[in-house]
Design a protein around this motif. Structure first.
Motif, PDB file in Angstrom:
ATOM      1  N   VAL A 113       6.431  76.454  32.372  1.00  0.00           N
ATOM      2  CA  VAL A 113       5.929  75.359  31.626  1.00  0.00           C
ATOM      3  C   VAL A 113       3.847  76.784  31.233  1.00  0.00           C
ATOM      4  N   VAL A 114       3.580  76.682  31.057  1.00  0.00           N
ATOM      5  CA  VAL A 114       2.047  77.173  31.057  1.00  0.00           C
ATOM      6  C   VAL A 114       2.132  75.926  31.241  1.00  0.00           C
ATOM      7  N   PHE A 115       0.871  76.683  32.401  1.00  0.00           N
ATOM      8  CA  PHE A 115      -0.581  75.619  32.737  1.00  0.00           C
ATOM      9  C   PHE A 115      -2.215  75.817  32.972  1.00  0.00           C
ATOM     10  N   MET A 116      -3.072  75.030  31.757  1.00  0.00           N
ATOM     11  CA  MET A 116      -4.522  76.520  31.104  1.00  0.00           C
ATOM     12  C   MET A 116      -4.931  75.621  31.928  1.00  0.00           C
ATOM     13  N   LYS A 117      -6.449  75.627  32.170  1.00  0.00           N
ATOM     14  CA  LYS A 117      -7.328  74.666  32.196  1.00  0.00           C
ATOM     15  C   LYS A 117      -9.120  75.161  31.756  1.00  0.00           C
ATOM     16  N   LEU A 118      -9.075  73.999  31.032  1.00  0.00           N
ATOM     17  CA  LEU A 118     -10.567  74.582  29.803  1.00  0.00           C
ATOM     18  C   LEU A 118     -11.749  74.001  30.677  1.00  0.00           C
ATOM     19  N   ASP A 119     -12.398  74.645  30.652  1.00  0.00           N
ATOM     20  CA  ASP A 119     -14.419  74.174  31.815  1.00  0.00           C
ATOM     21  C   ASP A 119     -15.422  73.474  29.253  1.00  0.00           C
ATOM     22  N   CYS A 120     -15.031  72.122  30.276  1.00  0.00           N
ATOM     23  CA  CYS A 120     -15.681  71.759  29.282  1.00  0.00           C
ATOM     24  C   CYS A 120     -17.846  71.641  29.271  1.00  0.00           C
ATOM     25  N   ASN A 121     -17.902  73.009  28.702  1.00  0.00           N
ATOM     26  CA  ASN A 121     -18.992  73.066  28.953  1.00  0.00           C
ATOM     27  C   ASN A 121     -19.965  73.325  27.961  1.00  0.00           C
ATOM     28  N   GLN A 122     -20.939  73.546  27.343  1.00  0.00           N
ATOM     29  CA  GLN A 122     -21.951  73.995  26.345  1.00  0.00           C
ATOM     30  C   GLN A 122     -21.223  74.851  25.535  1.00  0.00           C
ATOM     31  N   GLU A 123     -20.100  76.128  26.084  1.00  0.00           N
ATOM     32  CA  GLU A 123     -19.694  76.996  25.161  1.00  0.00           C
ATOM     33  C   GLU A 123     -18.626  76.900  25.007  1.00  0.00           C
ATOM     34  N   ASN A 124     -18.094  75.301  25.718  1.00  0.00           N
ATOM     35  CA  ASN A 124     -16.577  75.407  24.983  1.00  0.00           C
ATOM     36  C   ASN A 124     -16.294  73.903  24.396  1.00  0.00           C
ATOM     37  N   LYS A 125     -17.991  73.836  23.699  1.00  0.00           N
ATOM     38  CA  LYS A 125     -18.225  71.930  23.199  1.00  0.00           C
ATOM     39  C   LYS A 125     -17.716  72.345  22.215  1.00  0.00           C
ATOM     40  N   ALA A 126     -17.306  73.144  20.786  1.00  0.00           N
ATOM     41  CA  ALA A 126     -16.920  72.556  19.595  1.00  0.00           C
ATOM     42  C   ALA A 126     -15.407  72.781  19.958  1.00  0.00           C
ATOM     43  N   LEU A 127     -14.417  72.700  20.810  1.00  0.00           N
ATOM     44  CA  LEU A 127     -13.172  73.216  21.737  1.00  0.00           C
ATOM     45  C   LEU A 127     -12.483  71.983  22.532  1.00  0.00           C
ATOM     46  N   ALA A 128     -13.423  71.477  23.172  1.00  0.00           N
ATOM     47  CA  ALA A 128     -13.131  69.994  23.541  1.00  0.00           C
ATOM     48  C   ALA A 128     -13.089  69.430  22.744  1.00  0.00           C
ATOM     49  N   LYS A 129     -14.085  68.767  21.338  1.00  0.00           N
ATOM     50  CA  LYS A 129     -14.373  68.300  20.273  1.00  0.00           C
ATOM     51  C   LYS A 129     -13.440  68.692  19.013  1.00  0.00           C
ATOM     52  N   GLU A 130     -12.807  70.075  19.030  1.00  0.00           N
ATOM     53  CA  GLU A 130     -11.331  70.168  18.174  1.00  0.00           C
ATOM     54  C   GLU A 130     -10.242  68.972  18.548  1.00  0.00           C
ATOM     55  N   LEU A 131     -10.294  68.942  20.367  1.00  0.00           N
ATOM     56  CA  LEU A 131      -8.292  68.442  21.002  1.00  0.00           C
ATOM     57  C   LEU A 131      -8.963  67.455  20.947  1.00  0.00           C
ATOM     58  N   GLY A 132     -10.556  66.705  20.668  1.00  0.00           N
ATOM     59  CA  GLY A 132     -10.737  65.551  20.640  1.00  0.00           C
ATOM     60  C   GLY A 132     -10.699  64.595  22.243  1.00  0.00           C
ATOM     61  N   ILE A 133     -11.424  65.004  23.238  1.00  0.00           N
ATOM     62  CA  ILE A 133     -12.246  65.113  24.568  1.00  0.00           C
ATOM     63  C   ILE A 133     -12.735  63.583  24.403  1.00  0.00           C
ATOM     64  N   LYS A 134     -12.488  62.726  25.447  1.00  0.00           N
ATOM     65  CA  LYS A 134     -13.397  61.511  25.451  1.00  0.00           C
ATOM     66  C   LYS A 134     -13.685  61.194  27.248  1.00  0.00           C
ATOM     67  N   VAL A 135     -12.986  61.798  27.995  1.00  0.00           N
ATOM     68  CA  VAL A 135     -13.898  61.568  28.872  1.00  0.00           C
ATOM     69  C   VAL A 135     -13.035  62.886  29.629  1.00  0.00           C
ATOM     70  N   VAL A 136     -13.349  63.481  31.042  1.00  0.00           N
ATOM     71  CA  VAL A 136     -12.599  63.721  31.743  1.00  0.00           C
ATOM     72  C   VAL A 136     -12.517  63.439  33.257  1.00  0.00           C
ATOM     73  N   PRO A 137     -10.951  64.059  33.948  1.00  0.00           N
ATOM     74  CA  PRO A 137     -10.353  65.030  32.833  1.00  0.00           C
ATOM     75  C   PRO A 137      -9.095  64.109  32.541  1.00  0.00           C
ATOM     76  N   THR A 138      -9.008  65.358  31.491  1.00  0.00           N
ATOM     77  CA  THR A 138      -7.813  64.706  29.545  1.00  0.00           C
ATOM     78  C   THR A 138      -7.033  66.277  29.990  1.00  0.00           C
ATOM     79  N   PHE A 139      -5.618  65.425  30.058  1.00  0.00           N
ATOM     80  CA  PHE A 139      -4.401  66.691  29.880  1.00  0.00           C
ATOM     81  C   PHE A 139      -3.856  66.457  28.789  1.00  0.00           C
ATOM     82  N   LYS A 140      -3.969  67.462  27.925  1.00  0.00           N
ATOM     83  CA  LYS A 140      -3.325  67.645  26.699  1.00  0.00           C
ATOM     84  C   LYS A 140      -1.880  68.469  26.948  1.00  0.00           C
TER      85      LYS A 140
END
Length: 170
Positions: A113-140
């Protein structure tokens, strides 16, 4: 010949300049031809030089890969048919900090299994929104570049169950 110069004023900086001689060197030293310098790779692993992000490569299993808005989708596509688990977190989130070491242990346990982590900061806000994040932590959990499961909150047992479920449906 490799010449390394360390300059330290406020921030350490490593500069590497490499030259290679031609077949028959003349006596006036004009025989040295500059070779291209590879930036981003530091032989002494100082704090500023980081490995260059190669978005065309296949993600590594057995460890957690930090991704951002530019590297996430290429790495997911590079994973092919492998299950991908994405930890969406923030630096200030207490539960995110608690589950991070457990997430690392999971990456060592599930070698397929491939494990990744994404810091949902301002730089990655568009991707977080695209993935539909509402709370942290969220695992997709993704399979074939599609989100198939989601676990919200620092619920370790639910995350393990979700990973096992997606793996068994493969």
């Amino acid at each position: 010949m490799v010449l390394s110069v360390a300059v330290s004023t406020f921030i350490p900086l490593i500069i590497t300049i490499a030259f290679s001689p031609t077949a028959s060197p003349p006596a006036n030293r004009s025989h040295f031809q500059p070779r291209p310098v590879r930036f981003g790779i530091c032989p002494v692993r100082c704090c500023l030089a980081r490995p260059s992000l190669d978005t065309t490569s296949v993600p590594t299993v057995g460890q957690v890969t930090e991704v951002n808005k530019d590297t996430f989708w290429p790495l997911v596509k590079g994973a092919g048919s492998k299950v991908v688990v994405l930890d969406m977190y923030t630096q200030w989130c207490g539960p995110c900090k608690v589950i991070a070491p457990k997430f690392q242990k999971l990456s060592e346990k599930y070698q397929d299994v491939v494990f990744m982590k994404l810091d949902c900061n301002q730089e990655n806000k568009a991707l977080a929104k695209e993935l539909g994040i509402k709370v942290v932590p969220t695992f997709k959990i993704l399979k074939d570049s599609k989100v198939v499961k989601e676990v919200t909150g620092a619920k370790f047992d639910d995350l393990v169950f979700a990973i096992d479920t997606v793996k068994s449906s493969s």
